[in-house]
Motif scaffolding. Structure first.
Motif, PDB file in Angstrom:
ATOM      1  N   HIS A  28       0.831  -1.198   0.000  1.00  0.00           N
ATOM      2  CA  HIS A  28       0.000   0.000   0.000  1.00  0.00           C
ATOM      3  C   HIS A  28       0.872   1.258   0.000  1.00  0.00           C
ATOM      4  O   HIS A  28       0.561   2.241  -0.675  1.00  0.00           O
ATOM      5  CB  HIS A  28      -0.960  -0.014   1.189  1.00  0.00           C
ATOM      6  N   HIS A  32       1.232   4.690  -2.612  1.00  0.00           N
ATOM      7  CA  HIS A  32       1.365   6.135  -2.362  1.00  0.00           C
ATOM      8  C   HIS A  32       2.457   6.732  -3.242  1.00  0.00           C
ATOM      9  O   HIS A  32       2.294   7.797  -3.806  1.00  0.00           O
ATOM     10  CB  HIS A  32       1.736   6.394  -0.885  1.00  0.00           C
ATOM     11  N   CYS A 139      -5.786   9.000   4.123  1.00  0.00           N
ATOM     12  CA  CYS A 139      -5.504   7.568   4.309  1.00  0.00           C
ATOM     13  C   CYS A 139      -5.508   7.204   5.780  1.00  0.00           C
ATOM     14  O   CYS A 139      -5.083   7.970   6.631  1.00  0.00           O
ATOM     15  CB  CYS A 139      -4.157   7.212   3.703  1.00  0.00           C
ATOM     16  N   HIS A 143       1.705   2.914   7.229  1.00  0.00           N
ATOM     17  CA  HIS A 143       2.642   2.842   6.109  1.00  0.00           C
ATOM     18  C   HIS A 143       4.014   2.452   6.618  1.00  0.00           C
ATOM     19  O   HIS A 143       4.237   2.398   7.819  1.00  0.00           O
ATOM     20  CB  HIS A 143       2.724   4.207   5.404  1.00  0.00           C
TER      21      HIS A 143
HETATM   22 ZN   LIG Z   1      -2.091   5.049   2.669  1.00  0.00          ZN
END
Ligand SMILES: [Zn+2]
Ligand SMILES: [Zn+2]
Length: 604
Positions: A28, A32, A139, A143
């Motif tokens: 994920h 980005h 979001c 991360h």
């Molecule tokens: Zn994200």
């Protein structure tokens, strides 16, 4: 083991508590970075969602006035490389939801506005954003620490996707990317996908004439052609013989049963969404069976059982019916009618270890026969926080889970633990098998069931004359025969070993005057149970050889004047070509049959 669960943690604290695997978080985060690259080239792009998926991620976007072409992917990748090298941190920011809506409106991000407005309706007051350099996105996270942690990636392909999957909405452009922890994994995966395309069982199934799916019959309902049916029969015969050796008794049961039965077992509550139902017969409600268990239990319940009768091992190749969404159907891999090479062992408590050992040995023997050498098991346990999914009784669950883990260790199986993957009635061992190109498939399953005996009041009389409930082991030998057929087609790329080949020998007469001779050979081999065919078409020999080669027939027998000349009275001669240049040259029929039988015996 190269699987999602084994990927090393890069930063434990960062991932902690998100409920996501490290690979998911890395993938994920890579998305980005891709979105940042896209925005640098097309600042007016309106972004949709960008989740992690198996092996990678995707991002949806509307790019006003521009349609992405494959060459753009290289350009975006290059920019992503630069962002990765820059080691820019992922910084978490909080925004008041109203501010966030205004911010996205100012930046013309209508899809983000839509998401935010929904969050607002749900009562969210504050949302999180993540910033990497100039790029900022709504979001939830989490991360990786910085952009250098995103692993190794490749942008894979372009597609179109309606916003939120609804065709009334605008069509967005979707970029799919692959992302792995190491370069090696990425390169291997790309190679596997290239190889997989060549081995696709849906394509080979058609060219080798093994099965068809016909719209008039229905989606997900495969029809096996004579050749496909032959392979299935060979697999089933093999399993049948193996089962007899390991003490299984075969039963036969119908494809339907009363709904009432599934209400008693609890399948109705846990399995209803995948069951096809229901229909009436004389005021009683029936369904197509989604599994064979209750049918086997009722055979058990039909007589009085003593502790001396146990274990009772009922086996059946039972065709079951389960609902799968149309979009998820795929050749023989995902179907709506599947044949489970099923068995149910009803036993005493003290027999659990031995019965598992028996099944584990049987499964390993079968994998060896299919030349599937590399596998491990997933020990699927319950997740105590998801009590609704499971039959309640934490003591029994605990006992069963510990017992199963001990069995896995004692039998020296490579294993991983998966919490929350258990059946509703007990923990299980699922086999994950690697095929010849290293892809992983879930196949056999061994499930321990400590509840159903009591629930259905299945009993036996113990040593002291007391009634007790048997423990049950559910055994799916391969899982489903249809799926196994798909996996084996891809594993062997359609070139089945001799023992599994629907046609083992193709006989080719050089001209019409050799046909009599060929028929004698055909008779001789057929009498010896070899699957043999004659190509007597009026085609040139080379064309016949090419066709048989395309059909991946293991051996071609060519017969012309020379072979007839060489034939002795009692032993005919033929020229034999093997697949993969394994030529036997001119050989007598008796010698040829000996080689065939030896290879069949060795399963090569
Ligand atoms: Zn994200
Ligand atoms: Zn079962």
């Amino acid at each position: 083991m190269a699987n999602e669960l084994s990927i090393k943690n890069k930063d434990d604290d960062l991932y902690h508590g998100s409920g996501k695997t490290n690979a998911e978080i890395m993938r994920h985060s890579c998305e980005h970075v891709m979105a940042a690259a896209i925005m640098s080239f097309w600042p007016k792009a309106k972004r949709g969602v960008g989740p992690a998926i198996a092996k990678g991620f995707y991002q949806d976007a509307e790019i006003p006035g521009y349609k992405l072409v494959p060459e753009d992917l290289k350009k975006i990748e290059h920019k992503m490389d630069l962002i990765k090298k820059s080691k820019t941190p992922f910084v978490k920011l909080s925004k008041d939801i109203e501010d966030a809506i205004n911010y996205e409106k100012e930046h013309n991000q209508q899809y983000k506005v839509e998401i935010l407005q929904e969050l607002k309706l749900k009562g969210e007051k504050e949302v999180t954003y993540y910033q990497t350099g100039d790029y900022i996105d709504l979001c939830r996270g989490p991360h990786v620490k910085d952009t250098s942690c995103i692993g190794f990636f490749k942008l894979d392909r372009l597609a179109g996707a309606y916003w939120r999957g609804d065709e009334k909405n605008p069509m967005l452009q979707r970029i799919y990317g692959l992302c792995f922890d190491t370069k090696d994994e990425l390169v291997t995966y790309i190679w596997q996908m290239e190889e997989a395309k060549k081995r696709d069982h849906r394509i080979l199934g058609k060219s080798l004439d093994l099965f068809v799916i016909n719209e008039n019959i229905g989606k997900g309902l495969p029809l096996l052609t004579p050749k496909g049916a032959k392979i299935r029969k060979i697999i089933e015969d093999y399993e049948y013989a193996l089962g007899l050796k390991y003490g299984f008794e075969y039963v036969n049961t119908p494809h339907i049963a009363r709904s009432e039965m599934y209400k008693k077992t609890g399948h109705w509550q846990h399995y209803k969404d995948v069951m096809y139902g229901s229909f009436g017969i004389e005021n009683e409600e029936y369904v197509l069976k989604p599994m064979n268990c209750p049918h086997h239990y009722m055979i058990y319940a039909s007589r009085q059982r003593s502790y001396r009768d146990l274990p009772i091992r009922y086996a059946e190749s039972g065709t079951c019916y389960r609902y799968e969404k149309a979009g998820e159907l795929s050749g023989l891999l995902r179907v709506r009618s599947l044949t489970i090479d099923d068995a149910h062992i009803l036993m005493r408590d003290d027999q659990i270890e031995d019965e598992f050992k028996n099944c584990i040995e049987m499964v390993s023997k079968m994998f060896k026969a299919f030349n599937l050498k590399d596998y491990y098991v997933r020990l699927s346990l319950s997740d105590p926080s998801d009590a609704i999914k499971y039959i309640a009784d934490s003591n029994i669950w605990d006992k069963a889970s510990k017992k199963l883990e001990k069995i896995v260790i004692d039998n020296k199986l490579k294993y991983i633990i998966a919490k929350g993957e258990a059946s509703f009635y007990g923990p299980k061992i699922d086999y994950i098998v690697k095929d010849s190109i290293g892809r992983e498939w879930q196949m056999s399953t061994l499930q321990l069931d400590l509840f159903m005996g009591k629930r259905l009041n299945l009993v036996y009389v113990d040593k002291n004359g007391q009634e007790k409930h048997p423990v049950i082991l559910h055994r799916g030998l391969t899982g489903s025969i249809e799926r196994t057929l798909a996996i084996l087609i891809e594993h062997y790329a359609g070139a089945f070993p001799l023992w599994l080949s629907p046609v083992q020998v193709k006989l080719i007469p050089i001209s019409d005057r050799h046909i009599n001779h060929v028929q004698k050979i055909n008779q001789y081999l057929s009498d010896a149970s070899i699957r043999v065919e004659i190509d007597s078409r009026n085609e040139p020999m080379q064309a016949k050889i090419r066709d048989a080669t395309l059909q991946k027939v293991p051996f071609l027998g060519i017969i012309g004047d020379k072979e007839i000349e060489k034939s002795a009275n009692n032993d005919i001669c033929l020229s034999v070509r093997g697949r993969n240049n394994n030529n036997l040259g001119q050989i007598s029929l008796t010698d040829f049959l000996e080689i065939l039988n030896k290879n069949i015996e060795k399963k090569i």
